[in-house]
Motif scaffolding. Structure first.
Motif, PDB file in Angstrom:
ATOM      1  N   ILE A   3       0.834  -1.209   0.000  1.00  0.00           N
ATOM      2  CA  ILE A   3       0.000   0.000   0.000  1.00  0.00           C
ATOM      3  C   ILE A   3       0.863   1.251   0.000  1.00  0.00           C
ATOM      4  CG2 ILE A   3      -1.563   1.378   1.436  1.00  0.00           C
ATOM      5  CD1 ILE A   3      -2.899  -1.266   2.295  1.00  0.00           C
ATOM      6  N   ARG A   4       1.853   1.267   0.872  1.00  0.00           N
ATOM      7  CA  ARG A   4       2.706   2.464   0.990  1.00  0.00           C
ATOM      8  C   ARG A   4       3.546   2.684  -0.268  1.00  0.00           C
ATOM      9  NH1 ARG A   4       5.283   2.253   6.939  1.00  0.00           N
ATOM     10  NH2 ARG A   4       5.940   4.368   6.380  1.00  0.00           N
ATOM     11  N   GLN A   5       3.863   1.596  -0.956  1.00  0.00           N
ATOM     12  CA  GLN A   5       4.627   1.726  -2.199  1.00  0.00           C
ATOM     13  C   GLN A   5       3.754   2.269  -3.332  1.00  0.00           C
ATOM     14  OE1 GLN A   5       6.298  -1.959  -3.599  1.00  0.00           O
ATOM     15  NE2 GLN A   5       7.378  -1.013  -5.311  1.00  0.00           N
ATOM     16  N   LEU A   6       2.523   1.739  -3.432  1.00  0.00           N
ATOM     17  CA  LEU A   6       1.629   2.144  -4.513  1.00  0.00           C
ATOM     18  C   LEU A   6       0.978   3.497  -4.267  1.00  0.00           C
ATOM     19  CD1 LEU A   6      -0.180  -1.250  -5.262  1.00  0.00           C
ATOM     20  CD2 LEU A   6       1.575  -0.141  -6.649  1.00  0.00           C
ATOM     21  N   PHE A   7       0.779   3.816  -2.982  1.00  0.00           N
ATOM     22  CA  PHE A   7       0.100   5.062  -2.609  1.00  0.00           C
ATOM     23  C   PHE A   7       0.982   5.856  -1.640  1.00  0.00           C
ATOM     24  CE2 PHE A   7      -3.166   1.828  -3.439  1.00  0.00           C
ATOM     25  CZ  PHE A   7      -3.865   2.441  -4.471  1.00  0.00           C
ATOM     26  N   PRO A   8       2.000   6.525  -2.153  1.00  0.00           N
ATOM     27  CA  PRO A   8       2.958   7.230  -1.283  1.00  0.00           C
ATOM     28  C   PRO A   8       2.331   8.356  -0.460  1.00  0.00           C
ATOM     29  CG  PRO A   8       3.292   7.799  -3.608  1.00  0.00           C
ATOM     30  CD  PRO A   8       2.354   6.639  -3.581  1.00  0.00           C
ATOM     31  N   ALA A   9       1.134   8.825  -0.851  1.00  0.00           N
ATOM     32  CA  ALA A   9       0.483   9.910  -0.121  1.00  0.00           C
ATOM     33  C   ALA A   9      -0.456   9.391   0.983  1.00  0.00           C
ATOM     34  CB  ALA A   9      -0.314  10.795  -1.077  1.00  0.00           C
ATOM     35  N   VAL A  10      -0.536   8.066   1.160  1.00  0.00           N
ATOM     36  CA  VAL A  10      -1.479   7.504   2.128  1.00  0.00           C
ATOM     37  C   VAL A  10      -1.172   8.006   3.536  1.00  0.00           C
ATOM     38  CG1 VAL A  10      -0.214   5.356   2.652  1.00  0.00           C
ATOM     39  CG2 VAL A  10      -2.707   5.403   2.796  1.00  0.00           C
ATOM     40  N   GLU A  11      -2.214   8.419   4.244  1.00  0.00           N
ATOM     41  CA  GLU A  11      -2.068   8.969   5.588  1.00  0.00           C
ATOM     42  C   GLU A  11      -2.637   8.053   6.662  1.00  0.00           C
ATOM     43  OE1 GLU A  11      -4.127  12.649   5.302  1.00  0.00           O
ATOM     44  OE2 GLU A  11      -2.592  13.616   4.049  1.00  0.00           O
ATOM     45  N   ARG A  12      -3.577   7.177   6.261  1.00  0.00           N
ATOM     46  CA  ARG A  12      -4.214   6.325   7.258  1.00  0.00           C
ATOM     47  C   ARG A  12      -4.621   5.001   6.628  1.00  0.00           C
ATOM     48  NH1 ARG A  12      -8.988   9.126   8.717  1.00  0.00           N
ATOM     49  NH2 ARG A  12     -10.330   7.609   7.654  1.00  0.00           N
ATOM     50  N   ILE A  13      -4.254   3.897   7.293  1.00  0.00           N
ATOM     51  CA  ILE A  13      -4.671   2.555   6.883  1.00  0.00           C
ATOM     52  C   ILE A  13      -5.329   1.913   8.099  1.00  0.00           C
ATOM     53  CG2 ILE A  13      -3.987   0.353   5.884  1.00  0.00           C
ATOM     54  CD1 ILE A  13      -1.358   1.723   5.000  1.00  0.00           C
ATOM     55  N   THR A  14      -6.563   1.438   7.933  1.00  0.00           N
ATOM     56  CA  THR A  14      -7.322   0.965   9.085  1.00  0.00           C
ATOM     57  C   THR A  14      -7.965  -0.389   8.810  1.00  0.00           C
ATOM     58  OG1 THR A  14      -9.395   2.010   8.389  1.00  0.00           O
ATOM     59  CG2 THR A  14      -7.864   3.379   9.629  1.00  0.00           C
ATOM     60  N   SER A  15      -8.463  -0.996   9.884  1.00  0.00           N
ATOM     61  CA  SER A  15      -9.129  -2.292   9.768  1.00  0.00           C
ATOM     62  C   SER A  15     -10.013  -2.510  10.982  1.00  0.00           C
ATOM     63  CB  SER A  15      -8.089  -3.413   9.684  1.00  0.00           C
ATOM     64  OG  SER A  15      -8.720  -4.685   9.649  1.00  0.00           O
ATOM     65  N   TYR A  16     -10.993  -3.415  10.848  1.00  0.00           N
ATOM     66  CA  TYR A  16     -11.731  -3.900  12.013  1.00  0.00           C
ATOM     67  C   TYR A  16     -10.861  -4.880  12.793  1.00  0.00           C
ATOM     68  CZ  TYR A  16     -16.406  -2.250  10.517  1.00  0.00           C
ATOM     69  OH  TYR A  16     -17.496  -1.493  10.176  1.00  0.00           O
ATOM     70  N   GLY A  17     -11.073  -4.920  14.103  1.00  0.00           N
ATOM     71  CA  GLY A  17     -10.374  -5.905  14.925  1.00  0.00           C
ATOM     72  C   GLY A  17     -11.034  -6.025  16.280  1.00  0.00           C
ATOM     73  N   SER A  18     -11.614  -7.178  16.591  1.00  0.00           N
ATOM     74  CA  SER A  18     -12.255  -7.360  17.892  1.00  0.00           C
ATOM     75  C   SER A  18     -11.244  -7.916  18.899  1.00  0.00           C
ATOM     76  CB  SER A  18     -13.465  -8.290  17.788  1.00  0.00           C
ATOM     77  OG  SER A  18     -13.059  -9.602  17.447  1.00  0.00           O
ATOM     78  N   ALA A  19     -11.551  -7.719  20.170  1.00  0.00           N
ATOM     79  CA  ALA A  19     -10.622  -8.093  21.241  1.00  0.00           C
ATOM     80  C   ALA A  19     -10.231  -9.564  21.172  1.00  0.00           C
ATOM     81  CB  ALA A  19     -11.243  -7.767  22.601  1.00  0.00           C
ATOM     82  N   ARG A  20     -11.184 -10.410  20.844  1.00  0.00           N
ATOM     83  CA  ARG A  20     -10.914 -11.852  20.797  1.00  0.00           C
ATOM     84  C   ARG A  20      -9.750 -12.172  19.865  1.00  0.00           C
ATOM     85  NH1 ARG A  20     -14.801 -16.553  18.214  1.00  0.00           N
ATOM     86  NH2 ARG A  20     -13.347 -18.278  18.563  1.00  0.00           N
ATOM     87  N   PHE A  21      -9.645 -11.443  18.758  1.00  0.00           N
ATOM     88  CA  PHE A  21      -8.605 -11.729  17.767  1.00  0.00           C
ATOM     89  C   PHE A  21      -7.379 -10.842  17.936  1.00  0.00           C
ATOM     90  CE2 PHE A  21     -12.630 -13.175  15.974  1.00  0.00           C
ATOM     91  CZ  PHE A  21     -12.313 -14.498  15.711  1.00  0.00           C
ATOM     92  N   ILE A  22      -7.551  -9.672  18.518  1.00  0.00           N
ATOM     93  CA  ILE A  22      -6.398  -8.820  18.808  1.00  0.00           C
ATOM     94  C   ILE A  22      -5.414  -9.554  19.703  1.00  0.00           C
ATOM     95  CG2 ILE A  22      -5.654  -6.765  20.101  1.00  0.00           C
ATOM     96  CD1 ILE A  22      -8.183  -5.364  19.021  1.00  0.00           C
ATOM     97  N   THR A  23      -5.937 -10.216  20.732  1.00  0.00           N
ATOM     98  CA  THR A  23      -5.069 -10.870  21.720  1.00  0.00           C
ATOM     99  C   THR A  23      -4.448 -12.169  21.217  1.00  0.00           C
ATOM    100  OG1 THR A  23      -7.045 -11.882  22.723  1.00  0.00           O
ATOM    101  CG2 THR A  23      -6.225  -9.829  23.704  1.00  0.00           C
ATOM    102  N   LYS A  24      -4.814 -12.597  20.030  1.00  0.00           N
ATOM    103  CA  LYS A  24      -4.165 -13.785  19.462  1.00  0.00           C
ATOM    104  C   LYS A  24      -2.778 -13.451  18.906  1.00  0.00           C
ATOM    105  CE  LYS A  24      -8.357 -16.412  18.384  1.00  0.00           C
ATOM    106  NZ  LYS A  24      -8.064 -17.517  19.325  1.00  0.00           N
TER     107      LYS A  24
END
Length: 291
Positions: free
Chosen positions: A89-110
């Protein structure tokens, strides 16, 4: 770009390029949620995702500023695969300022803390996390697959890694019976996390979900508009020692209350007090909203 099934994103990502890195949700058993009921969860290959990113660059150019990686809980992907995607993403879109995603606690802690640091260094900016409640009884009712302590641990992992965290609370998630403890314990959990953002959603029973069936049978009592506002007031009243920004940026809510803690807390409470002074008939029917 190629999309499979219905693709969802948070309201704050309305202007973002959406790339479907996974299809569906790996949990997909929350009693209130209908979003991914028709989708069978699967991981898309890194090559497929890179192809979609290249298509997006060819179509939009390289000036895209924000990107959201769908679907639900894309963070379940292997860390090295996510890092590869983020670097692409950063290579193709050098102007990118924010990259986000969903993530629930159950999977964050994995993942391990070092994984989250690696993801932040690769460019992951923000996690949108549906905690829904900080009360263990409500979390069991909603079948979230995690308890309050797990939510705290997950939130602190994200914050410690230097990634922005947006936590979502469902007003009315415990119905009439659990309303007070839902509000107070949700605030207590958030006080321990201090997320960057707290976003409110008001429960609307969705057809085809277990919670809707409970509601129709009379086993779950939906809050009235004033009751939902009173629960919101109690919730905000118990938020202490945080610097989070609160938004009610969703059509399901009865009142648009927003502000930054601690300075705007009293003003937010006054906003709700004003809403509570209005005739309840002025608010929408609890069952009618166009999503």
């Amino acid at each position: 770009m190629r999309y499979e099934g219905m693709v969802y994103r948070p309201p704050s990502e309305a202007g973002s390029l959406i790339i479907q890195a996974t299809v569906g949700c790996p949990h997909n058993r929350c009693t209130f949620c209908s979003m991914y009921r028709q989708s069978r969860f699967r991981l898309r290959s890194v090559d497929e995702i890179k192809e979609d990113l290249a298509m997006a660059r060819d179509y939009y150019g390289d000036s895209v500023r924000t990107i959201f990686l769908a679907d639900g809980n894309t963070i379940v992907m292997k860390t090295d695969h996510l890092v590869e995607i983020l670097r692409c993403i950063r290579q193709l879109f050098p102007a990118v300022e924010r990259i986000t995603s969903y993530g629930s606690a159950r999977f964050i802690t994995k993942k391990k803390p070092a994984d989250w640091v690696a993801l932040r260094e690769a460019g992951l900016s923000r996690i949108h996390s549906g905690m829904e409640s900080g009360d263990d009884e409500v979390l069991r009712l909603q079948n979230k697959g995690v308890d309050a302590q797990g939510i705290v641990r997950a939130g602190q992992m994200i914050k410690d890694a230097g990634i922005e965290l947006s936590e979502y609370i469902i007003v009315g998630a415990g119905g009439k019976t659990l309303s007070e403890q839902h509000a107070q314990n949700s605030a207590r959990v958030l006080n321990r996390i201090n997320p960057d953002f707290i976003r409110l959603r008001t429960l609307m029973p969705a057809q085809g979900t277990p919670l809707y069936d409970m509601f129709k049978k009379g086993d779950f009592k939906l809050l009235s508009p004033h009751e939902a506002l009173a629960e919101t007031r109690l919730f905000i009243e118990h938020l202490e020692g945080i610097s989070s920004t609160l938004y009610s940026d969703h059509i399901s809510n009865y009142w648009n209350v927003s502000g930054k803690f601690p300075g705007d807390k009293e003003a937010m409470l006054k906003q709700i007090d004003h809403a509570l002074s209005l005739d309840e008939k002025q608010f929408r029917d609890p069952l009618q909203v166009r999503l």
